[in-house]
Scaffold this motif. Structure first.
Motif, short mmCIF file in Angstrom:
data_model
loop_
_atom_site.label_atom_id
_atom_site.label_comp_id
_atom_site.label_asym_id
_atom_site.label_seq_id
_atom_site.Cartn_x
_atom_site.Cartn_y
_atom_site.Cartn_z
N PRO A 17 -19.30 24.06 -12.01
CA PRO A 17 -18.29 24.83 -12.74
C PRO A 17 -18.51 24.72 -14.24
N ARG A 268 -11.77 31.80 -1.31
CA ARG A 268 -12.70 32.35 -2.29
C ARG A 268 -14.12 32.38 -1.73
N LYS A 272 -16.59 35.73 -1.15
CA LYS A 272 -17.95 35.85 -1.66
C LYS A 272 -18.92 36.18 -0.53
N THR A 342 -20.10 28.95 -7.72
CA THR A 342 -20.54 30.33 -7.92
C THR A 342 -19.33 31.26 -7.84
N SER A 343 -19.12 32.03 -8.86
CA SER A 343 -17.90 32.85 -8.95
C SER A 343 -18.00 34.12 -8.10
N GLU A 345 -17.28 36.93 -9.29
CA GLU A 345 -17.88 37.90 -10.22
C GLU A 345 -19.40 37.85 -10.16
#
Length: 362
Positions: A17, A268, A272, A342-343, A345
Motif C-alpha cells: 500500500p 474488493r 478486481k 493492488t487497487s 483502479e
C-alpha cells in the motif's frame, strides 16, 4: 515532484500500500522519536516490543484467533516451513495427508519425503497440469494433519472452500492469499505465509500455530527448528527481521483501519478478479489457464493466441507502465497478480489496456 509509480502486478516481492510506504519513508530516519531508524533500534527495546506485539494483536483480531494460537514471525521463508512442519509434528507413529495442487505443494511434499516421514498424497491435480483444485478427497482418519496450499501463485488456482477433513487439523501455506479474505481459522492447526506477496517485504514468514500442535514438538529437534523455541520467546529467541516485521505491522494496521477488515478486503479482491475474468470470458483472445471453479482471486493466469503475441503484450504493457505481467518461467504465458495492495483502479487500467491491445492485434 511526486515519484513515478507503475501499476505493479508482480507476483512477489509485490505491491505494498502506498500509504504504508509513505509512513515508512516519514519514520525511517527517526522512528517514534528514538533518533534512530527502525533498522537501527534494538529488538529488545520497548520500541520494537510495541511493533511486534501490535502485529501479533492485529493478526489475532483479523483472523479471530483465540488464546490457543501463537503468532510467530520466523526467518527462512515459507520454504523453511516445508521441513519444520513434519519435523515438529510427525514423530514416530504419526502420519499426514498432503494435497498436491502445484509447485509449492510439490516442494512441501518433497521435504517431508526427504525426512522419511510417512505421508500420503491424498489428492493431486497434476493429471491436468494443476489447472484445478481436487474435490471429494478421501483423507486418512486419525492423521495428524492435512497440508494444503491455499492459493497457487504459478498455476492461478485457489481453494474457494477449504476441504472437509473429518476433524483432522488443516495446515496451509497461505503465502499468496493470506489476509485476502476471512475464513474459519479454528479448523487450522497451523497456517503460514511468506510476507513478500500479500503483507510485507521479503525476509519474514508469519506462522499461526495452535497449542495442541505445539505440544507435539519433540525435544530432540535442533533449537532453531522447534516451534516451541519461537513461541516461548515471542519470536525473539534470536534477532528477528525487524524491518520486515515493522512493515507487516503497518500493512495490518492499513487492513484494519483503512480497508475495514477482511470482509471488506475480500469484496474488493473479488471486484478486481471479476474485472479480469469477465474480460477473458467475453473474449477468445485471452484464455484463462485455470478451471472456472478453481480460479484464484490473487493470481490471474492467461494465455494469448501464440507466444509471439504474449511477448508483444508484455513488452507493450511494460512500456505503458504495467509491471510484472510475464508468466512464471516454468509455465510461460501471462499473469496478473492482484494482491491486496493492488487497487481496483490499477486493475481497471489493465483491463482497458488489454481491450486496446486486443483491438489492435486480434
Amino acid at each position: 515532484m511526486a515519484p513515478k509509480r507503475i501499476f505493479n502486478f508482480n507476483a512477489g516481492p509485490a505491491a505494498l500500500p502506498q500509504t504504508v510506504l509513505e509512513e515508512i519513508q516519514q519514520e525511517f530516519l527517526d522512528f517514534k522519536g528514538s533518533g534512530m531508524s527502525i533498522t537501527e533500534i534494538s529488538h529488545r527495546s520497548k520500541w520494537f516490543d510495541d511493533v511486534i506485539n501490535d502485529a501479533v494483536a492485529r493478526t489475532k483480531r483479523l483472523f479471530h484467533l483465540d488464546d490457543r494460537y501463537k503468532v510467530l514471525f520466523l526467518q527462512g521463508g515459507a520454504s523453511m516451513q516445508f521441513c519444520m512442519i513434519p519435523m515438529n509434528f510427525l514423530a514416530e507413529g504419526r502420519t499426514a495427508d498432503y494435497v498436491n495442487t502445484g509447485t509449492w505443494s510439490t516442494k512441501a511434499i518433497k521435504e517431508a519425503q526427504i525426512l522419511g516421514k510417512p505421508i500420503k498424497v491424498a489428492a493431486s491435480s497434476e493429471d491436468r497440469n494443476f489447472a484445478y483444485i481436487p474435490k471429494d478427497i478421501a483423507f486418512t482418519p486419525g492423521a495428524t494433519y492435512v497440508h494444503i496450499t491455499s492459493n497457487n501463485t504459478i498455476k492461478g488456482t485457489q481453494w474457494a472452500r477449504f476441504p472437509d477433513t473429518g476433524g483432522v487439523p488443516l495446515i496451509a501455506d497461505m503465502s499468496s492469499d493470506i489476509f485476502s479474505r476471512p475464513f474459519d481459522a479454528g479448523r487450522f492447526g497451523l497456517f503460514y505465509a511468506g510476507a513478500q506477496k500479500n503483507m510485507g517485504p521479503a525476509g519474514v514468514c508469519l506462522v499461526a500455530v495452535r497449542d495442541d500442535m505445539l505440544a507435539l514438538t519433540p525435544a530432540t529437534l535442533p533449537t532453531m527448528l522447534k516451534y516451541t523455541t519461537h513461541a516461548d520467546k515471542n519470536s525473539m529467541f534470536n534477532t528477528p527481521p525487524c524491518f520486515a516485521i515493522y512493515t507487516v505491522q503497518l500493512v495490518l494496521k492499513w487492513l484494519e483501519e483503512t480497508v475495514g477488515g477482511l470482509d471488506k478486503m475480500a469484496q474488493r479482491n473479488q471486484q478486481k478478479a471479476d474485472l479480469l475474468y469477465n474480460l477473458m470470458d467475453e473474449s477468445d483472445f485471452y484464455n484463462g489457464t485455470a478451471d472456472k471453479d478453481s480460479r484464484s482471486m490473487m493470481n490471474v493466469t492467461f494465455r494469448l493466441p501464440d507466444e509471439a503475441l504474449e511477448k508483444k503484450f508484455v513488452a507493450e504493457a511494460t512500456e505503458a507502465g504495467f509491471g510484472g505481467l510475464k508468466g512464471h518461467r516454468s509455465v510461460g504465458g501471462c499473469r496478473a497478480s492482484i494482491y491486496n495492495a493492488t487497487s481496483v483502479e490499477a486493475v481497471q487500467a489493465l483491463v482497458d489496456f488489454m481491450k486496446t491491445f486486443q483491438s489492435r492485434n486480434g
